[in-house]
Every structure is written in C-alpha cells, then in structure tokens.
Design an enzyme around this catalytic site. Structure first.
Site, PDB file in Angstrom:
ATOM      1  N   LYS A 163      27.062  45.623  -7.950  1.00  0.00           N
ATOM      2  CA  LYS A 163      26.586  44.444  -8.697  1.00  0.00           C
ATOM      3  C   LYS A 163      27.202  43.174  -8.143  1.00  0.00           C
ATOM      4  O   LYS A 163      26.560  42.120  -8.167  1.00  0.00           O
ATOM      5  CB  LYS A 163      26.883  44.583 -10.193  1.00  0.00           C
ATOM      6  CG  LYS A 163      26.150  45.768 -10.828  1.00  0.00           C
ATOM      7  CD  LYS A 163      25.190  45.400 -11.928  1.00  0.00           C
ATOM      8  CE  LYS A 163      24.160  46.501 -12.092  1.00  0.00           C
ATOM      9  NZ  LYS A 163      23.651  46.786 -13.362  1.00  0.00           N
ATOM     10  N   LYS A 196      16.070  55.291  -7.354  1.00  0.00           N
ATOM     11  CA  LYS A 196      15.720  55.578  -8.757  1.00  0.00           C
ATOM     12  C   LYS A 196      14.887  54.455  -9.387  1.00  0.00           C
ATOM     13  O   LYS A 196      14.995  53.296  -8.999  1.00  0.00           O
ATOM     14  CB  LYS A 196      16.979  55.865  -9.575  1.00  0.00           C
ATOM     15  CG  LYS A 196      17.795  54.650  -9.927  1.00  0.00           C
ATOM     16  CD  LYS A 196      18.747  54.964 -11.092  1.00  0.00           C
ATOM     17  CE  LYS A 196      19.236  53.645 -11.667  1.00  0.00           C
ATOM     18  NZ  LYS A 196      19.600  53.655 -13.046  1.00  0.00           N
ATOM     19  N   LYS A 213      14.871  49.012 -13.920  1.00  0.00           N
ATOM     20  CA  LYS A 213      14.167  47.854 -14.486  1.00  0.00           C
ATOM     21  C   LYS A 213      14.536  46.552 -13.790  1.00  0.00           C
ATOM     22  O   LYS A 213      13.933  45.526 -14.039  1.00  0.00           O
ATOM     23  CB  LYS A 213      14.375  47.762 -15.993  1.00  0.00           C
ATOM     24  CG  LYS A 213      15.781  47.660 -16.451  1.00  0.00           C
ATOM     25  CD  LYS A 213      15.847  47.680 -17.978  1.00  0.00           C
ATOM     26  CE  LYS A 213      17.263  47.878 -18.440  1.00  0.00           C
ATOM     27  NZ  LYS A 213      17.527  49.025 -19.238  1.00  0.00           N
TER      28      LYS A 213
HETATM   29  P1  ATP Z   1      19.281  49.019 -13.925  1.00  0.00           P
HETATM   30  O1  ATP Z   1      18.749  50.022 -12.959  1.00  0.00           O
HETATM   31  O2  ATP Z   1      18.503  47.769 -13.948  1.00  0.00           O
HETATM   32  O3  ATP Z   1      20.770  48.814 -13.800  1.00  0.00           O
HETATM   33  P2  ATP Z   1      18.538  51.015 -15.703  1.00  0.00           P
HETATM   34  O4  ATP Z   1      17.072  50.942 -15.730  1.00  0.00           O
HETATM   35  O5  ATP Z   1      19.216  52.022 -14.825  1.00  0.00           O
HETATM   36  O6  ATP Z   1      19.091  49.606 -15.364  1.00  0.00           O
HETATM   37  P3  ATP Z   1      20.487  51.472 -17.745  1.00  0.00           P
HETATM   38  O7  ATP Z   1      20.693  50.596 -18.922  1.00  0.00           O
HETATM   39  O8  ATP Z   1      21.494  51.388 -16.635  1.00  0.00           O
HETATM   40  O9  ATP Z   1      19.028  51.230 -17.191  1.00  0.00           O
HETATM   41  O10 ATP Z   1      20.416  52.992 -18.187  1.00  0.00           O
HETATM   42  C1  ATP Z   1      20.154  53.442 -19.485  1.00  0.00           C
HETATM   43  C2  ATP Z   1      20.067  54.950 -19.481  1.00  0.00           C
HETATM   44  O11 ATP Z   1      18.887  55.389 -18.802  1.00  0.00           O
HETATM   45  C3  ATP Z   1      21.246  55.617 -18.770  1.00  0.00           C
HETATM   46  O12 ATP Z   1      21.620  56.769 -19.473  1.00  0.00           O
HETATM   47  C4  ATP Z   1      20.688  55.961 -17.426  1.00  0.00           C
HETATM   48  O13 ATP Z   1      21.380  57.026 -16.822  1.00  0.00           O
HETATM   49  C5  ATP Z   1      19.231  56.307 -17.763  1.00  0.00           C
HETATM   50  N1  ATP Z   1      18.360  56.037 -16.614  1.00  0.00           N
HETATM   51  C6  ATP Z   1      18.167  54.836 -16.038  1.00  0.00           C
HETATM   52  N2  ATP Z   1      17.306  54.926 -15.013  1.00  0.00           N
HETATM   53  C7  ATP Z   1      16.926  56.232 -14.934  1.00  0.00           C
HETATM   54  C8  ATP Z   1      16.049  56.967 -14.088  1.00  0.00           C
HETATM   55  N3  ATP Z   1      15.376  56.383 -13.118  1.00  0.00           N
HETATM   56  N4  ATP Z   1      15.894  58.288 -14.304  1.00  0.00           N
HETATM   57  C9  ATP Z   1      16.557  58.902 -15.296  1.00  0.00           C
HETATM   58  N5  ATP Z   1      17.413  58.275 -16.141  1.00  0.00           N
HETATM   59  C10 ATP Z   1      17.604  56.952 -15.969  1.00  0.00           C
END
Ligand code: ATP
Ligand code: LTN
Length: 336
Positions: free
Chosen positions: A118, A200, A203
């Site tokens: 980050k 992965k 968002k």
């Molecule tokens: P960013 O990628 O923008 O940092 P994010 O979409 O990963 O955000 P988080 O708030 O970091 O969202 O994650 C919330 C939950 O969703 C966590 O438990 C994370 O492990 C899960 N998660 C996020 N992205 C995925 C994914 N692509 N597949 C499965 N689980 C996910």
C-alpha cells in the site's frame, strides 16, 4: 444476546466499508460468515477506521458504509444471531490499539507485506496509520477474545502478528487474551479478476474486472461474456494453465453447490460460451434476491441506523470487559 450464545467460541471478522463489495468478498468472506452464525458467537464489523489510512471523501465514506451495512443484512446475516456493527461506534477498538502499539515493534510492522504494497501504491501519503494498521486489526480481534478469524489468505501475516502481540502480552500479565486462529475458506478463498485471472478480484481495480454485488443482470452477463479465458477451447479445471476457465468453474461450482467435476461434466462437449452463460446465470440467481433485499433495506436508513446502534452496544459491552482487564493489568487506575 441470549445465554446460549454466550457459551459459544467467538468469531470476529472485518471488512472495509469502501467501494461496493464484490463477488470475491461474497464467496470468500460473507457466504462463510453466514454459515458460521449458528455454531459460533459471531461479530462482523465494518472497519471504517482502517479505511482512513487512505484518503476518503467524507460524504462517499458515509454513503458506502451505510450501503455495506445494508448489504451485510441483504446477504442474509442475521442481527439477532450475530453482532453486526461499525468499528468507529465502539471506541474501545482505538483505545486498545494504543495500548497494543506499545507492545508492537517497529521492525515487526516494517515487515508487513500489505504495508509495503500500500505504501508503494500510495507513495504520496505514507502515513503512520498505514504503518500501525495491523495493530488496530489486532485490537479488533483481541478485544472480543476471538478464537477464530475467518479471512482470506492475504490476511495471514496480520493474524500472525496479532498472535505474537497477544502472546507477548500474556507472557507478562498472565492469560489476558485468547490466542486467535486463522481460518481460510476451503473453496473460493481467492476469486480472480475477470480481466486478469492471475490476480485476485479486488474492488480497488477497474470496474470491468469485478462483479459488484449490486451489478444488475445485463451488466453481469456482459462482464462475464468478456472475461478472459484462453484459446484452447476445452473446459477443464487447471488453475495454472487455464486460470480464466478455472476461475469461472470455481464461481459456478460454489454458487450452484456442485463439485467442479459435476460442472465440467454438465458442460461436456460445449464451448466457453456455454460455461460463461451458466456462470452468469448462477451469479444472477445468487445476487437477484440479495439485490431485492438491499433495495428494500436501503430505503429505511433509520432502521439501519437503529440496527447498527444495537450491534455497537452489544459489541461495546463485550469490549469493555477486556479493556477493563487490560487497563487493570498494566497499572492504569480504574475509572470513576
Ligand atoms: P482491496 O483488494 O481493494 O484491498 P478487497 O476487495 O480485497 O479490497 P477486503 O476488505 O480487503 O476487500 O476483504 C474483505 C474480505 O473479503 C476478506 O476476508 C478477504 O480475504 C475477502 N476477499 C477479498 N477479495 C477476495 C477474493 N478475490 N476472493 C476471495 N475472498 C476475497
Ligand atoms: N485487514 C482486513 C480487514 C480487517 C479485519 C480485521 C479482518 C480489519 N480488522 C479483524 C479480520 C479481523 C482486510 O483488509 N481484509
């Protein structure tokens, strides 16, 4: 919370309330959160304080937090079973974070991969909060004596740090904190981006790469139709050589409750068009009722705020116990 709930092991998990939650969040996190509701005493938290480590637009943060709360309810999490709340509504998180920061080393925090990533991404704003982010996360978890923390694989390092800090504290002051375990979902731990199936779904990437929980059927069909696959033409699960096709198969399998093999068999002899169509329909079937619920819930902000408040009050009662114990152990005078 009822008496029976009090005996169950505690689960804590959190998600940042920024942006619109996507299919990866749903499959990797929320769907599992729901499956745990009956067997554990669950606390699910919108970690808005963590979001401040990156500059947020105030009006947008308010809006997305309200929206994320409505979505938690819309996916079926039950406020009579779980405590669903917003982190900043329970001041004990910030209070314990300060204490724990005095028991966490600079060297430990410097090794955090998320901090490195980050700070590379936001090099104009490498603030102290970004650095101490894992300490606040440790406070979230330890405040409730959580035994299990269901999160994706990316959060493993933060969990290990939480355990290290808790063990360090316990060594000096006795058994104050429960040492939490990491729990990664068996299927769907990593849903991949539609346009780059080797990274992965996230968002913070462009809109076309993910399916938001609020995408309507035509948008879902369009995005999945454009999902990157390969030129081989054979439907087969092979994460390494066919990440795009494998990702669609995982989504299809998880959402229809069938095995990957059953999905492959049902599409035998057909092309990627059929796989995409089946996947899109499974996503639409899953998200349509969620969206109908969401549309109704988001109309009634007062009710949402009331539920948020009830969640925060329940959480604050639990948090106060741990915080009082910690304050006492380290020698702070009791309040009033
Ligand atoms: P960013 O990628 O923008 O940092 P994010 O979409 O990963 O955000 P988080 O708030 O970091 O969202 O994650 C919330 C939950 O969703 C966590 O438990 C994370 O492990 C899960 N998660 C996020 N992205 C995925 C994914 N692509 N597949 C499965 N689980 C996910
Ligand atoms: N850092 C996590 C969100 C998070 C969390 C938590 C998860 C904050 N506090 C406590 C589990 C438990 C993330 O980025 N997914």
């Amino acid at each position: 919370m009822q008496e029976a709930q009090q005996q169950k092991p505690v689960i804590f998990s959190g998600i940042q309330p920024t942006g619109v939650p996507h299919l990866g969040n749903y499959i990797g996190a929320w769907r599992n959160w729901k499956l745990l509701e009956d067997d554990y005493r669950c606390l699910y938290c919108l970690v808005d304080l963590h979001s401040l480590t990156i500059r947020q637009d105030p009006a947008e943060l308010r809006r997305s937090t309200m929206q994320a709360y409505a979505l938690l309810l819309a996916v079926g999490l039950d406020p009579t079973k779980s405590l669903l709340f917003v982190q900043s509504h329970v001041p004990a998180h910030a209070e314990l974070a300060w204490i724990l920061s005095c028991y966490t080393y600079m060297g430990e925090l410097s090794r955090m991969v998320q901090f490195k990533e980050k700070s590379a991404k936001h090099d104009e704003n490498i603030n102290a909060g970004l650095f101490t982010y894992p300490v606040l996360q440790a406070a979230d978890i330890l405040l409730y004596q959580a035994a299990l923390v269901p999160v994706g694989a990316d959060q493993k390092q933060h969990l290990e740090l939480t355990r290290d800090v808790a063990e360090r504290f316990n060594k000096v002051y006795g058994d104050v904190f429960v040492i939490p375990e990491h729990r990664i979902p068996k299927v769907g731990a990593r849903i991949m981006s539609l346009s780059d199936p080797t990274s992965k779904m996230s968002k913070s990437d462009p809109e076309e790469t993910y399916i938001s929980l609020l995408d309507r059927p035509d948008v879902i069909r369009r995005k999945i139709k454009r999902a990157v696959t390969d030129s081989e033409g054979e439907i087969r699960y092979d994460e390494e050589n066919k990440p795009g096709v494998s990702n669609l198969l995982s989504i299809l399998a998880v959402l229809t409750g069938r095995s990957i093999e059953a999905c492959v068999d049902s599409l035998a002899g057909q092309g990627y068009g059929a796989l995409k169509e089946a996947t899109a329909e499974a996503v639409i079937t899953t998200l349509s009722p969620v969206q109908a619920q969401f549309d109704a819930l988001i109309q009634d902000k007062e009710r949402l705020m009331q539920l948020m408040d009830e969640g925060a009050q329940g959480a604050a009662r639990l948090a106060a116990r741990t915080l009082a114990k910690v304050y006492k152990k380290i020698g702070l005078l009791p309040r009033g």
